[in-house]
Design a protein around this motif. Structure first.
Motif, PDB file in Angstrom:
ATOM      1  N   THR A  54       0.837  -1.205   0.000  1.00  0.00           N
ATOM      2  CA  THR A  54       0.000   0.000   0.000  1.00  0.00           C
ATOM      3  C   THR A  54       0.874   1.257   0.000  1.00  0.00           C
ATOM      4  OG1 THR A  54      -0.204  -0.168   2.435  1.00  0.00           O
ATOM      5  CG2 THR A  54      -1.953  -1.139   1.091  1.00  0.00           C
ATOM      6  N   LEU A  55       1.435   1.611   1.131  1.00  0.00           N
ATOM      7  CA  LEU A  55       2.245   2.830   1.244  1.00  0.00           C
ATOM      8  C   LEU A  55       3.397   2.854   0.233  1.00  0.00           C
ATOM      9  CD1 LEU A  55       2.889   3.714   4.998  1.00  0.00           C
ATOM     10  CD2 LEU A  55       1.428   4.896   3.367  1.00  0.00           C
ATOM     11  N   ALA A  56       4.213   1.826   0.257  1.00  0.00           N
ATOM     12  CA  ALA A  56       5.421   1.821  -0.566  1.00  0.00           C
ATOM     13  C   ALA A  56       5.099   1.727  -2.050  1.00  0.00           C
ATOM     14  CB  ALA A  56       6.331   0.669  -0.152  1.00  0.00           C
ATOM     15  N   THR A  57       3.962   1.142  -2.390  1.00  0.00           N
ATOM     16  CA  THR A  57       3.588   0.970  -3.790  1.00  0.00           C
ATOM     17  C   THR A  57       2.870   2.189  -4.343  1.00  0.00           C
ATOM     18  OG1 THR A  57       3.423  -1.438  -3.517  1.00  0.00           O
ATOM     19  CG2 THR A  57       2.266  -0.467  -5.392  1.00  0.00           C
ATOM     20  N   VAL A  58       1.905   2.707  -3.600  1.00  0.00           N
ATOM     21  CA  VAL A  58       1.084   3.835  -4.067  1.00  0.00           C
ATOM     22  C   VAL A  58       1.844   5.154  -3.961  1.00  0.00           C
ATOM     23  CG1 VAL A  58      -1.081   5.091  -3.662  1.00  0.00           C
ATOM     24  CG2 VAL A  58      -1.042   2.595  -3.515  1.00  0.00           C
ATOM     25  N   LYS A  59       2.757   5.223  -2.997  1.00  0.00           N
ATOM     26  CA  LYS A  59       3.597   6.415  -2.795  1.00  0.00           C
ATOM     27  C   LYS A  59       2.775   7.701  -2.660  1.00  0.00           C
ATOM     28  CE  LYS A  59       7.658   4.616  -5.247  1.00  0.00           C
ATOM     29  NZ  LYS A  59       7.137   3.253  -5.501  1.00  0.00           N
ATOM     30  N   PRO A  60       1.834   7.737  -1.722  1.00  0.00           N
ATOM     31  CA  PRO A  60       1.048   8.964  -1.547  1.00  0.00           C
ATOM     32  C   PRO A  60       1.872  10.050  -0.876  1.00  0.00           C
ATOM     33  CG  PRO A  60       0.550   7.444   0.211  1.00  0.00           C
ATOM     34  CD  PRO A  60       1.489   6.721  -0.722  1.00  0.00           C
ATOM     35  N   LYS A  61       1.420  11.263  -1.020  1.00  0.00           N
ATOM     36  CA  LYS A  61       2.032  12.367  -0.271  1.00  0.00           C
ATOM     37  C   LYS A  61       1.457  12.423   1.143  1.00  0.00           C
ATOM     38  CE  LYS A  61       2.695  15.078  -4.496  1.00  0.00           C
ATOM     39  NZ  LYS A  61       2.051  14.130  -5.432  1.00  0.00           N
ATOM     40  N   ILE A  62       0.197  12.011   1.259  1.00  0.00           N
ATOM     41  CA  ILE A  62      -0.501  12.007   2.549  1.00  0.00           C
ATOM     42  C   ILE A  62      -1.198  10.669   2.718  1.00  0.00           C
ATOM     43  CG2 ILE A  62      -2.407  13.020   3.875  1.00  0.00           C
ATOM     44  CD1 ILE A  62      -1.827  15.674   2.467  1.00  0.00           C
ATOM     45  N   VAL A  63      -1.103  10.066   3.903  1.00  0.00           N
ATOM     46  CA  VAL A  63      -1.873   8.877   4.236  1.00  0.00           C
ATOM     47  C   VAL A  63      -2.786   9.216   5.409  1.00  0.00           C
ATOM     48  CG1 VAL A  63      -0.050   7.944   5.751  1.00  0.00           C
ATOM     49  CG2 VAL A  63      -1.824   6.427   4.814  1.00  0.00           C
ATOM     50  N   ILE A  64      -4.047   8.825   5.291  1.00  0.00           N
ATOM     51  CA  ILE A  64      -5.056   9.118   6.312  1.00  0.00           C
ATOM     52  C   ILE A  64      -5.627   7.793   6.804  1.00  0.00           C
ATOM     53  CG2 ILE A  64      -7.243  10.275   6.799  1.00  0.00           C
ATOM     54  CD1 ILE A  64      -6.580  12.229   4.532  1.00  0.00           C
ATOM     55  N   PRO A  65      -5.357   7.400   8.047  1.00  0.00           N
ATOM     56  CA  PRO A  65      -5.894   6.132   8.554  1.00  0.00           C
ATOM     57  C   PRO A  65      -7.407   6.187   8.725  1.00  0.00           C
ATOM     58  CG  PRO A  65      -4.810   7.346  10.318  1.00  0.00           C
ATOM     59  CD  PRO A  65      -4.529   8.094   9.051  1.00  0.00           C
ATOM     60  N   ILE A  66      -8.069   5.100   8.366  1.00  0.00           N
ATOM     61  CA  ILE A  66      -9.509   4.966   8.562  1.00  0.00           C
ATOM     62  C   ILE A  66      -9.804   3.609   9.190  1.00  0.00           C
ATOM     63  CG2 ILE A  66     -10.191   6.586   6.743  1.00  0.00           C
ATOM     64  CD1 ILE A  66     -10.606   4.211   4.865  1.00  0.00           C
ATOM     65  N   HIS A  67     -11.043   3.401   9.549  1.00  0.00           N
ATOM     66  CA  HIS A  67     -11.517   2.172  10.199  1.00  0.00           C
ATOM     67  C   HIS A  67     -10.771   1.912  11.501  1.00  0.00           C
ATOM     68  CE1 HIS A  67     -14.055  -1.191  10.498  1.00  0.00           C
ATOM     69  NE2 HIS A  67     -14.082  -1.561   9.224  1.00  0.00           N
ATOM     70  N   TRP A  68     -10.703   2.943  12.343  1.00  0.00           N
ATOM     71  CA  TRP A  68     -10.049   2.822  13.644  1.00  0.00           C
ATOM     72  C   TRP A  68     -10.995   3.168  14.797  1.00  0.00           C
ATOM     73  CZ3 TRP A  68     -10.695   7.505  15.849  1.00  0.00           C
ATOM     74  CH2 TRP A  68     -10.718   8.630  15.025  1.00  0.00           C
ATOM     75  N   ASP A  69     -12.170   3.695  14.483  1.00  0.00           N
ATOM     76  CA  ASP A  69     -13.041   4.236  15.530  1.00  0.00           C
ATOM     77  C   ASP A  69     -14.061   3.205  16.018  1.00  0.00           C
ATOM     78  OD1 ASP A  69     -14.175   4.797  12.772  1.00  0.00           O
ATOM     79  OD2 ASP A  69     -15.924   5.208  14.024  1.00  0.00           O
ATOM     80  N   ASP A  70     -14.586   3.449  17.196  1.00  0.00           N
ATOM     81  CA  ASP A  70     -15.597   2.596  17.819  1.00  0.00           C
ATOM     82  C   ASP A  70     -16.943   2.869  17.164  1.00  0.00           C
ATOM     83  OD1 ASP A  70     -17.333   1.171  19.389  1.00  0.00           O
ATOM     84  OD2 ASP A  70     -16.705   2.051  21.295  1.00  0.00           O
ATOM     85  N   PHE A  71     -17.327   2.021  16.218  1.00  0.00           N
ATOM     86  CA  PHE A  71     -18.557   2.260  15.455  1.00  0.00           C
ATOM     87  C   PHE A  71     -19.812   1.802  16.185  1.00  0.00           C
ATOM     88  CE2 PHE A  71     -16.224  -1.432  13.761  1.00  0.00           C
ATOM     89  CZ  PHE A  71     -17.128  -2.471  13.977  1.00  0.00           C
ATOM     90  N   PHE A  72     -19.668   1.415  17.455  1.00  0.00           N
ATOM     91  CA  PHE A  72     -20.838   1.167  18.293  1.00  0.00           C
ATOM     92  C   PHE A  72     -21.304   2.451  18.982  1.00  0.00           C
ATOM     93  CE2 PHE A  72     -18.333  -2.865  18.465  1.00  0.00           C
ATOM     94  CZ  PHE A  72     -19.182  -3.617  17.666  1.00  0.00           C
ATOM     95  N   GLN A  73     -20.535   3.510  18.848  1.00  0.00           N
ATOM     96  CA  GLN A  73     -20.872   4.797  19.437  1.00  0.00           C
ATOM     97  C   GLN A  73     -21.533   5.688  18.386  1.00  0.00           C
ATOM     98  OE1 GLN A  73     -20.400   5.415  22.698  1.00  0.00           O
ATOM     99  NE2 GLN A  73     -19.562   3.337  22.896  1.00  0.00           N
ATOM    100  N   PRO A  74     -22.534   6.498  18.768  1.00  0.00           N
ATOM    101  CA  PRO A  74     -23.235   7.334  17.781  1.00  0.00           C
ATOM    102  C   PRO A  74     -22.364   8.479  17.279  1.00  0.00           C
ATOM    103  CG  PRO A  74     -23.979   7.856  19.998  1.00  0.00           C
ATOM    104  CD  PRO A  74     -23.091   6.650  20.134  1.00  0.00           C
ATOM    105  N   LEU A  75     -22.697   8.983  16.101  1.00  0.00           N
ATOM    106  CA  LEU A  75     -21.946  10.089  15.516  1.00  0.00           C
ATOM    107  C   LEU A  75     -22.171  11.410  16.243  1.00  0.00           C
ATOM    108  CD1 LEU A  75     -22.287   9.402  11.688  1.00  0.00           C
ATOM    109  CD2 LEU A  75     -20.193   9.368  13.058  1.00  0.00           C
ATOM    110  N   SER A  76     -23.141  11.458  17.125  1.00  0.00           N
ATOM    111  CA  SER A  76     -23.360  12.667  17.925  1.00  0.00           C
ATOM    112  C   SER A  76     -22.247  12.875  18.942  1.00  0.00           C
ATOM    113  CB  SER A  76     -24.706  12.579  18.655  1.00  0.00           C
ATOM    114  OG  SER A  76     -24.763  11.410  19.470  1.00  0.00           O
ATOM    115  N   GLN A  77     -21.409  11.860  19.145  1.00  0.00           N
ATOM    116  CA  GLN A  77     -20.275  11.952  20.060  1.00  0.00           C
ATOM    117  C   GLN A  77     -18.978  12.020  19.252  1.00  0.00           C
ATOM    118  OE1 GLN A  77     -20.360   8.668  22.799  1.00  0.00           O
ATOM    119  NE2 GLN A  77     -22.497   8.987  23.364  1.00  0.00           N
ATOM    120  N   PRO A  78     -17.923  12.594  19.831  1.00  0.00           N
ATOM    121  CA  PRO A  78     -16.623  12.577  19.145  1.00  0.00           C
ATOM    122  C   PRO A  78     -16.167  11.147  18.927  1.00  0.00           C
ATOM    123  CG  PRO A  78     -16.612  14.143  20.978  1.00  0.00           C
ATOM    124  CD  PRO A  78     -17.875  13.346  21.107  1.00  0.00           C
ATOM    125  N   LEU A  79     -15.486  10.906  17.825  1.00  0.00           N
ATOM    126  CA  LEU A  79     -14.973   9.572  17.552  1.00  0.00           C
ATOM    127  C   LEU A  79     -13.957   9.166  18.612  1.00  0.00           C
ATOM    128  CD1 LEU A  79     -14.374   9.661  13.683  1.00  0.00           C
ATOM    129  CD2 LEU A  79     -16.407   8.910  14.927  1.00  0.00           C
TER     130      LEU A  79
END
Length: 338
Positions: free
Chosen positions: A265-290
């Motif tokens: 991923t990183l070494a192959t795509v060589k992005p300037k910016i990487v943004i991690p996703i799928h790290w948050d507790d998705f049992f909590q509502p979006l009305s609260q901070p992640l």
């Protein structure tokens, strides 16, 4: 009598220990504030492309005229709901989000795979947004078909490597692989072969095949990879300015797997910016901070450290988003600090 009291006391001690362990495991695996140095500040100053992050891999790209939505998982039922009953969309919540985010401008919803934390809200969203295309696997389309208000003309099967033009957005689905299976998540490759009637058990949402999405807009290339899985060599001809990279369960894989994943991923795509996703507790509502996934589910701080170390070694900027956006994505990611 004395023996009976000893037994009761022993049971109470065991219950207390188990309760304490349960409470510990349900706590976030770490604190977001420990990664303040990588957190972006909301910014809408750019006129090119803005993004909203709604947790997991739900991402809204907005150029001021049109929108592209990844997954669109907003309802986020609680852990108790997921384990004890069938799950369904929160229709009132979706209607509010559609109004607040002006989702009537959404040209397409791109679904990465068919687990409930990616596709639960798809039927309701498709019915509420009748001019929006739904793009995904056959399993994904069978989830959308469960709502009588969804039109067949809205549904389009994703074909790996076949570009789609949606307004000013060019989108190319790329076949991918899901995060390695766990005892709870062991349905990889299984398909949903008929319209999935909702409410449904979370386990009825089979993976159904996974996709990454390469999004091109006004000269900028963005790759969204929701899951911590890969097909060797799949991204060898892909380069992107910005990479949204799934890190769920990364720290729980072997060191060899971690290295291979970041190499592919990183070494192959060589992005300037990487943004991690799928790290948050998705049992909590979006009305609260992640907040980070709980301890029983993942070790997010360690996954973050693994990603940061690999990115810094390649001089790739790591940026952490919250659900307080929107954020600006400028044409020149190399000179842009989000």
């Amino acid at each position: 009598m004395k023996l009976g009291k000893i037994i009761v006391a022993t049971i109470l001690i065991v219950v207390a220990i188990l309760g304490g362990m349960g409470a510990y495991l349900l706590q976030p695996s770490g604190q977001l504030r420990d990664f303040d140095a990588w957190q972006a500040k909301p910014d809408t100053s750019a006129k090119s492309l803005n993004i909203r992050f709604f947790g997991v891999s739900t991402l809204l790209f907005d150029d001021g005229q049109e929108q592209i939505l990844i997954d669109g998982f907003f309802s986020r039922p609680s852990l108790w709901q997921v384990l004890s009953s069938k799950v369904s969309s929160n229709a009132a919540l979706l209607q509010n989000i559609i109004q607040e985010e002006q989702l009537h401008r959404t040209r397409a919803i791109l679904v990465t795979h068919s687990h409930y934390d990616h596709a639960l809200d798809l039927p309701e969203l498709a019915a509420l947004l009748p001019h929006t295309q739904i793009i995904g696997s056959n399993s994904t389309l069978n989830i959308a078909r469960s709502h009588p208000g969804v039109k067949a003309s809205q549904l389009r099967r994703a074909v790996s490597g076949q570009p789609l033009q949606s307004g000013q957005f060019k989108v190319t689905p790329l076949a991918s692989a899901h995060t390695p299976p766990t005892p709870v998540n062991d349905d990889l490759g299984e398909e949903i072969t008929a319209p999935l009637k909702l409410p449904a058990k979370f386990s009825d949402f089979k993976e159904g095949g996974s996709f990454d999405y390469l999004i091109e807009h006004d000269g900028q290339q963005i790759l969204v990879k929701a899951s911590t899985g890969f097909i060797p060599g799949q991204l060898k001809n892909v380069q992107a300015d910005i990479l949204f990279l799934g890190i769920a369960q990364l720290s729980r894989q072997s060191e060899d797997y971690q290295k291979s994943y970041l190499q592919q991923t990183l070494a192959t795509v060589k992005p300037k910016i990487v943004i991690p996703i799928h790290w948050d507790d998705f049992f909590q509502p979006l009305s609260q901070p992640l907040q980070f996934l709980p301890r029983f589910a993942d070790n997010v701080p360690e996954s973050m450290r693994i990603l940061i170390k690999a990115a810094e070694a390649q001089q790739i900027q790591v940026v952490l988003l919250s659900n307080t956006g929107p954020y600006s994505l400028l044409k020149s990611a190399s000179s842009q600090v989000l």
